[in-house]
Design a protein around this motif. Structure first.
Motif, mmCIF file in Angstrom:
data_model
loop_
_atom_site.group_PDB
_atom_site.id
_atom_site.type_symbol
_atom_site.label_atom_id
_atom_site.label_comp_id
_atom_site.label_asym_id
_atom_site.label_seq_id
_atom_site.Cartn_x
_atom_site.Cartn_y
_atom_site.Cartn_z
ATOM 1 N N THR A 196 29.730 77.991 60.038
ATOM 2 C CA THR A 196 29.934 76.964 61.067
ATOM 3 C C THR A 196 28.618 76.603 61.738
ATOM 4 O O THR A 196 28.383 75.427 62.059
ATOM 5 N N ALA A 197 27.757 77.589 61.935
ATOM 6 C CA ALA A 197 26.462 77.334 62.563
ATOM 7 C C ALA A 197 25.566 76.529 61.633
ATOM 8 O O ALA A 197 24.870 75.596 62.073
ATOM 9 N N ARG A 226 26.519 74.491 59.191
ATOM 10 C CA ARG A 226 27.059 73.133 59.077
ATOM 11 C C ARG A 226 26.763 72.328 60.332
ATOM 12 O O ARG A 226 26.348 71.168 60.261
ATOM 13 N N SER A 227 26.961 72.934 61.496
ATOM 14 C CA SER A 227 26.708 72.255 62.764
ATOM 15 C C SER A 227 25.235 71.886 62.897
ATOM 16 O O SER A 227 24.899 70.784 63.360
ATOM 17 N N TYR A 260 28.786 76.102 50.921
ATOM 18 C CA TYR A 260 29.734 76.403 51.990
ATOM 19 C C TYR A 260 29.813 75.285 53.025
ATOM 20 O O TYR A 260 30.881 74.989 53.549
ATOM 21 N N ILE A 261 28.674 74.676 53.342
ATOM 22 C CA ILE A 261 28.683 73.705 54.441
ATOM 23 C C ILE A 261 29.303 72.371 54.029
ATOM 24 O O ILE A 261 29.537 71.516 54.874
ATOM 25 N N ASP A 266 34.521 70.519 55.096
ATOM 26 C CA ASP A 266 34.657 69.968 56.452
ATOM 27 C C ASP A 266 33.392 69.285 56.963
ATOM 28 O O ASP A 266 33.241 69.074 58.171
#
Length: 324
Positions: free
Chosen positions: A74-75, A77-78, A103-104, A107
Protein backbone atom coordinates in the motif's frame (compact mmCIF):
# COMPACT_ATOMS: atom_id res chain seq x y z
CA UNK A 1 7.76 -15.89 -44.27
CA UNK A 2 10.18 -13.23 -45.52
CA UNK A 3 11.09 -10.15 -43.54
CA UNK A 4 9.51 -8.00 -46.26
CA UNK A 5 6.25 -9.95 -46.02
CA UNK A 6 6.17 -9.47 -42.28
CA UNK A 7 6.76 -5.74 -42.68
CA UNK A 8 3.52 -5.56 -44.64
CA UNK A 9 1.47 -7.04 -41.80
CA UNK A 10 -0.65 -4.50 -39.98
CA UNK A 11 0.55 -3.86 -36.40
CA UNK A 12 -1.81 -3.71 -33.47
CA UNK A 13 -3.46 -0.29 -33.47
CA UNK A 14 -2.42 1.94 -30.57
CA UNK A 15 -4.56 5.05 -30.46
CA UNK A 16 -3.45 8.23 -28.73
CA UNK A 17 0.11 7.39 -27.74
CA UNK A 18 0.96 9.71 -24.87
CA UNK A 19 4.40 11.23 -24.44
CA UNK A 20 5.69 12.98 -21.32
CA UNK A 21 7.26 16.40 -21.24
CA UNK A 22 10.95 16.62 -22.04
CA UNK A 23 13.51 16.93 -19.26
CA UNK A 24 16.05 19.74 -19.26
CA UNK A 25 18.52 21.34 -16.91
CA UNK A 26 16.68 22.08 -13.70
CA UNK A 27 13.95 19.47 -14.18
CA UNK A 28 12.91 17.82 -10.91
CA UNK A 29 13.34 14.05 -10.71
CA UNK A 30 11.76 12.07 -7.89
CA UNK A 31 13.10 8.72 -6.69
CA UNK A 32 10.53 5.97 -6.14
CA UNK A 33 10.79 2.39 -4.94
CA UNK A 34 8.14 0.08 -6.42
CA UNK A 35 10.11 -3.11 -5.89
CA UNK A 36 13.08 -3.98 -3.64
CA UNK A 37 15.13 -1.78 -1.31
CA UNK A 38 18.62 -0.58 -2.21
CA UNK A 39 21.85 0.26 -0.44
CA UNK A 40 21.67 3.85 0.76
CA UNK A 41 25.19 4.67 -0.50
CA UNK A 42 24.22 3.61 -4.03
CA UNK A 43 21.05 5.68 -3.95
CA UNK A 44 23.08 8.72 -2.89
CA UNK A 45 25.64 8.09 -5.64
CA UNK A 46 22.86 7.79 -8.24
CA UNK A 47 21.23 11.02 -7.08
CA UNK A 48 24.59 12.80 -7.24
CA UNK A 49 25.00 11.62 -10.83
CA UNK A 50 21.61 13.06 -11.78
CA UNK A 51 22.67 16.38 -10.28
CA UNK A 52 25.88 16.27 -12.35
CA UNK A 53 23.63 15.99 -15.39
CA UNK A 54 21.93 19.23 -14.36
CA UNK A 55 18.76 17.81 -12.85
CA UNK A 56 17.31 18.47 -9.44
CA UNK A 57 16.54 15.47 -7.24
CA UNK A 58 13.55 15.76 -4.93
CA UNK A 59 13.53 14.33 -1.44
CA UNK A 60 11.45 11.16 -1.22
CA UNK A 61 9.83 10.02 2.01
CA UNK A 62 11.65 6.84 3.10
CA UNK A 63 9.66 3.61 3.19
CA UNK A 64 10.05 0.91 5.83
CA UNK A 65 11.37 -2.23 4.13
CA UNK A 66 9.38 -5.45 4.46
CA UNK A 67 11.47 -8.50 3.66
CA UNK A 68 12.59 -8.26 0.04
CA UNK A 69 10.22 -5.35 -0.64
CA UNK A 70 11.12 -1.66 -0.27
CA UNK A 71 7.93 -1.18 1.75
CA UNK A 72 4.39 -2.37 2.26
CA UNK A 73 2.47 -2.73 -0.99
CA UNK A 74 0.00 0.00 0.00
CA UNK A 75 2.88 2.36 0.76
CA UNK A 76 4.64 1.61 -2.53
CA UNK A 77 1.44 2.07 -4.53
CA UNK A 78 0.55 5.28 -2.70
CA UNK A 79 4.07 6.66 -3.22
CA UNK A 80 3.87 6.01 -6.96
CA UNK A 81 0.41 7.50 -7.40
CA UNK A 82 1.09 10.59 -5.31
CA UNK A 83 4.37 11.32 -7.10
CA UNK A 84 2.65 11.02 -10.47
CA UNK A 85 0.17 13.68 -9.39
CA UNK A 86 2.70 16.19 -8.09
CA UNK A 87 2.94 19.19 -10.39
CA UNK A 88 6.38 20.07 -9.00
CA UNK A 89 7.84 16.73 -10.15
CA UNK A 90 8.84 16.25 -13.79
CA UNK A 91 9.97 12.61 -13.78
CA UNK A 92 10.18 9.49 -11.64
CA UNK A 93 13.40 7.48 -11.38
CA UNK A 94 13.29 4.02 -9.84
CA UNK A 95 15.65 3.32 -6.98
CA UNK A 96 16.23 -0.25 -8.18
CA UNK A 97 14.41 -3.32 -9.48
CA UNK A 98 14.56 -6.64 -7.70
CA UNK A 99 10.98 -7.75 -7.20
CA UNK A 100 7.64 -6.24 -6.29
CA UNK A 101 6.43 -3.84 -9.00
CA UNK A 102 3.68 -6.25 -10.04
CA UNK A 103 2.03 -5.89 -6.63
CA UNK A 104 1.30 -2.19 -7.04
CA UNK A 105 -0.67 -2.79 -10.25
CA UNK A 106 -3.58 -4.18 -8.24
CA UNK A 107 -5.96 -1.30 -7.44
CA UNK A 108 -3.70 1.19 -9.19
CA UNK A 109 -5.83 4.19 -10.17
CA UNK A 110 -4.64 6.80 -12.64
CA UNK A 111 -7.60 9.13 -13.15
CA UNK A 112 -8.19 10.00 -16.79
CA UNK A 113 -4.90 8.32 -17.68
CA UNK A 114 -3.17 11.10 -15.74
CA UNK A 115 -0.44 13.36 -17.06
CA UNK A 116 2.43 11.29 -18.42
CA UNK A 117 5.80 11.67 -16.78
CA UNK A 118 9.15 10.16 -17.69
CA UNK A 119 9.40 6.95 -15.67
CA UNK A 120 12.94 5.62 -15.85
CA UNK A 121 13.96 2.10 -14.92
CA UNK A 122 14.50 -1.46 -16.11
CA UNK A 123 14.30 -5.07 -14.90
CA UNK A 124 11.32 -5.41 -12.52
CA UNK A 125 10.04 -2.03 -13.73
CA UNK A 126 8.99 -3.85 -16.92
CA UNK A 127 5.72 -4.80 -15.18
CA UNK A 128 4.86 -1.17 -14.55
CA UNK A 129 5.99 -0.01 -18.00
CA UNK A 130 3.91 -2.67 -19.78
CA UNK A 131 0.87 -1.82 -17.62
CA UNK A 132 1.11 1.90 -18.40
CA UNK A 133 1.56 1.18 -22.11
CA UNK A 134 -1.33 -1.26 -22.40
CA UNK A 135 -3.76 0.68 -20.16
CA UNK A 136 -2.80 4.28 -20.96
CA UNK A 137 -0.47 4.22 -24.02
CA UNK A 138 2.32 5.91 -22.06
CA UNK A 139 5.81 5.95 -23.54
CA UNK A 140 8.31 4.22 -21.23
CA UNK A 141 12.06 4.57 -20.70
CA UNK A 142 14.08 1.38 -20.28
CA UNK A 143 17.26 2.60 -18.69
CA UNK A 144 19.36 3.06 -15.56
CA UNK A 145 18.12 3.47 -12.00
CA UNK A 146 19.63 5.27 -9.02
CA UNK A 147 21.25 2.20 -7.45
CA UNK A 148 21.60 0.23 -10.70
CA UNK A 149 23.53 2.13 -13.33
CA UNK A 150 23.45 5.80 -12.36
CA UNK A 151 25.42 5.09 -9.20
CA UNK A 152 28.41 3.78 -11.19
CA UNK A 153 28.51 6.75 -13.55
CA UNK A 154 28.65 7.41 -17.29
CA UNK A 155 30.65 5.10 -19.51
CA UNK A 156 31.82 2.78 -16.74
CA UNK A 157 31.38 -0.92 -16.08
CA UNK A 158 27.86 -1.48 -14.67
CA UNK A 159 27.22 2.20 -15.31
CA UNK A 160 25.13 3.89 -17.97
CA UNK A 161 25.39 5.61 -21.35
CA UNK A 162 24.76 9.34 -20.99
CA UNK A 163 24.18 10.08 -24.68
CA UNK A 164 21.29 7.65 -25.11
CA UNK A 165 19.75 8.66 -21.77
CA UNK A 166 19.70 12.37 -22.54
CA UNK A 167 18.42 11.81 -26.08
CA UNK A 168 15.55 9.65 -24.80
CA UNK A 169 14.37 12.07 -22.10
CA UNK A 170 15.27 15.39 -23.74
CA UNK A 171 15.16 15.28 -27.54
CA UNK A 172 11.93 16.82 -28.86
CA UNK A 173 12.65 17.03 -32.59
CA UNK A 174 13.66 14.36 -35.09
CA UNK A 175 15.12 11.00 -34.21
CA UNK A 176 18.49 9.54 -33.26
CA UNK A 177 20.40 6.30 -33.51
CA UNK A 178 21.61 3.90 -30.83
CA UNK A 179 24.51 1.59 -31.51
CA UNK A 180 23.39 -1.60 -29.79
CA UNK A 181 26.91 -3.02 -29.28
CA UNK A 182 25.75 -6.55 -29.96
CA UNK A 183 25.91 -8.85 -32.98
CA UNK A 184 23.59 -9.56 -35.89
CA UNK A 185 22.10 -12.98 -35.25
CA UNK A 186 19.79 -12.69 -38.27
CA UNK A 187 20.56 -9.83 -40.66
CA UNK A 188 18.02 -7.42 -42.11
CA UNK A 189 16.04 -4.26 -41.39
CA UNK A 190 12.56 -3.75 -39.99
CA UNK A 191 10.38 -0.99 -38.58
CA UNK A 192 7.95 -1.14 -35.66
CA UNK A 193 7.26 0.13 -32.16
CA UNK A 194 9.88 -0.80 -29.59
CA UNK A 195 8.25 -2.82 -26.81
CA UNK A 196 9.28 -5.37 -24.21
CA UNK A 197 11.87 -5.30 -21.46
CA UNK A 198 12.95 -7.95 -18.97
CA UNK A 199 11.88 -11.29 -20.46
CA UNK A 200 10.67 -12.84 -17.20
CA UNK A 201 8.42 -9.86 -16.52
CA UNK A 202 7.11 -9.75 -20.10
CA UNK A 203 6.21 -13.42 -19.66
CA UNK A 204 4.35 -12.76 -16.42
CA UNK A 205 1.99 -10.35 -18.17
CA UNK A 206 0.47 -13.34 -19.98
CA UNK A 207 -3.12 -13.90 -18.87
CA UNK A 208 -3.47 -10.47 -17.24
CA UNK A 209 -5.69 -7.68 -18.51
CA UNK A 210 -2.50 -5.78 -19.42
CA UNK A 211 -0.87 -8.63 -21.35
CA UNK A 212 1.64 -7.13 -23.75
CA UNK A 213 0.48 -6.97 -27.37
CA UNK A 214 3.59 -7.51 -29.46
CA UNK A 215 2.29 -7.63 -33.04
CA UNK A 216 4.04 -5.04 -35.21
CA UNK A 217 6.77 -4.48 -32.63
CA UNK A 218 10.51 -4.52 -32.43
CA UNK A 219 10.58 -6.72 -29.37
CA UNK A 220 13.23 -6.15 -26.70
CA UNK A 221 13.95 -9.15 -24.45
CA UNK A 222 16.74 -9.38 -21.89
CA UNK A 223 17.34 -10.96 -18.49
CA UNK A 224 19.98 -12.29 -16.13
CA UNK A 225 20.79 -15.30 -13.94
CA UNK A 226 18.93 -17.87 -16.05
CA UNK A 227 20.25 -21.22 -17.23
CA UNK A 228 20.00 -21.77 -20.98
CA UNK A 229 17.16 -24.25 -20.52
CA UNK A 230 15.22 -21.64 -18.51
CA UNK A 231 15.63 -19.13 -21.35
CA UNK A 232 14.47 -21.90 -23.70
CA UNK A 233 11.35 -22.50 -21.58
CA UNK A 234 10.47 -18.80 -21.45
CA UNK A 235 10.90 -18.35 -25.21
CA UNK A 236 8.80 -21.42 -25.97
CA UNK A 237 6.10 -20.15 -23.61
CA UNK A 238 6.07 -16.78 -25.38
CA UNK A 239 5.96 -18.49 -28.76
CA UNK A 240 3.07 -20.75 -27.74
CA UNK A 241 1.24 -17.70 -26.39
CA UNK A 242 1.51 -16.10 -29.83
CA UNK A 243 3.85 -13.33 -28.77
CA UNK A 244 6.16 -13.74 -31.75
CA UNK A 245 3.37 -13.59 -34.32
CA UNK A 246 3.73 -10.43 -36.38
CA UNK A 247 6.87 -9.30 -34.53
CA UNK A 248 9.03 -7.35 -36.98
CA UNK A 249 12.41 -7.54 -35.29
CA UNK A 250 14.02 -8.63 -32.02
CA UNK A 251 16.67 -7.09 -29.77
CA UNK A 252 18.20 -9.48 -27.24
CA UNK A 253 20.36 -8.52 -24.29
CA UNK A 254 23.58 -10.11 -23.09
CA UNK A 255 21.97 -12.48 -20.57
CA UNK A 256 24.78 -12.22 -17.99
CA UNK A 257 25.21 -15.00 -15.44
CA UNK A 258 23.43 -17.34 -17.86
CA UNK A 259 26.34 -19.58 -18.85
CA UNK A 260 25.95 -23.18 -20.05
CA UNK A 261 25.67 -25.99 -17.52
CA UNK A 262 28.88 -27.57 -18.73
CA UNK A 263 31.55 -27.02 -21.34
CA UNK A 264 30.25 -27.71 -24.82
CA UNK A 265 26.54 -27.58 -23.93
CA UNK A 266 24.07 -25.14 -25.46
CA UNK A 267 24.47 -21.44 -24.68
CA UNK A 268 21.73 -18.82 -24.44
CA UNK A 269 22.85 -17.57 -27.84
CA UNK A 270 22.37 -21.07 -29.25
CA UNK A 271 18.90 -21.28 -27.73
CA UNK A 272 17.86 -17.88 -29.11
CA UNK A 273 19.11 -18.68 -32.59
CA UNK A 274 17.34 -22.05 -32.65
CA UNK A 275 13.96 -20.76 -31.41
CA UNK A 276 13.87 -17.25 -32.82
CA UNK A 277 15.96 -17.63 -35.96
CA UNK A 278 13.12 -19.46 -37.70
CA UNK A 279 10.90 -16.36 -37.45
CA UNK A 280 12.67 -14.78 -40.41
CA UNK A 281 12.98 -11.35 -38.79
CA UNK A 282 16.11 -9.29 -38.03
CA UNK A 283 17.64 -10.21 -34.66
CA UNK A 284 20.42 -8.50 -32.72
CA UNK A 285 21.92 -10.48 -29.84
CA UNK A 286 24.05 -9.21 -26.94
CA UNK A 287 22.88 -5.59 -26.93
CA UNK A 288 24.05 -3.45 -24.00
CA UNK A 289 20.54 -3.02 -22.59
CA UNK A 290 19.07 -3.73 -19.16
CA UNK A 291 21.18 -6.26 -17.28
CA UNK A 292 24.60 -5.65 -18.75
CA UNK A 293 28.10 -5.34 -17.27
CA UNK A 294 28.75 -2.57 -19.82
CA UNK A 295 27.43 1.02 -19.81
CA UNK A 296 23.65 0.58 -20.07
CA UNK A 297 21.84 2.10 -23.02
CA UNK A 298 18.50 3.86 -22.51
CA UNK A 299 15.82 2.69 -24.94
CA UNK A 300 12.43 4.43 -25.17
CA UNK A 301 9.49 2.01 -25.26
CA UNK A 302 6.45 2.64 -27.44
CA UNK A 303 8.16 4.79 -30.06
CA UNK A 304 8.53 3.94 -33.74
CA UNK A 305 11.97 2.73 -34.68
CA UNK A 306 14.00 0.96 -37.36
CA UNK A 307 16.16 -2.00 -36.37
CA UNK A 308 19.26 -2.49 -38.51
CA UNK A 309 20.72 -5.91 -37.89
CA UNK A 310 24.18 -5.71 -39.37
CA UNK A 311 27.47 -5.66 -37.55
CA UNK A 312 26.91 -4.64 -33.93
CA UNK A 313 23.30 -3.68 -34.63
CA UNK A 314 21.70 -0.26 -34.62
CA UNK A 315 18.32 1.02 -33.48
CA UNK A 316 17.20 4.15 -35.29
CA UNK A 317 14.58 5.97 -33.24
CA UNK A 318 12.20 7.59 -35.73
CA UNK A 319 10.32 9.97 -33.44
CA UNK A 320 10.94 11.84 -30.18
CA UNK A 321 9.93 10.02 -27.01
CA UNK A 322 9.03 13.31 -25.28
CA UNK A 323 7.25 16.55 -26.15
CA UNK A 324 8.33 20.16 -25.52
Amino acid sequence: MSTRARDLEAPAVKVGVRKPGALHSGSVLMPFAPASPAEFSKVVAGADELRRLGFQVADASPLSPEGYFAGAVTARRSEFQSELEREDVDALVAVRGGYGSTYILDDLRIDGAGSPKVILGYSDLTSLQVYLWMRHAWIGFYGPMLAAGLDAGDGTAKGYDKVSLLAAVGKTEGGWSIKLRGEALVTGEAEGRVLGGCMTLVETTLGTSWELETRGSILLLEDRGMKPWQVDRALIHLRQAGKFEGVRGIILGEFPECGPLMSGSATVRDVCLRILGALGVPIVYGAAVGHTPRPMLTVPLGVKARLKSQGEGELEILEPAVVP
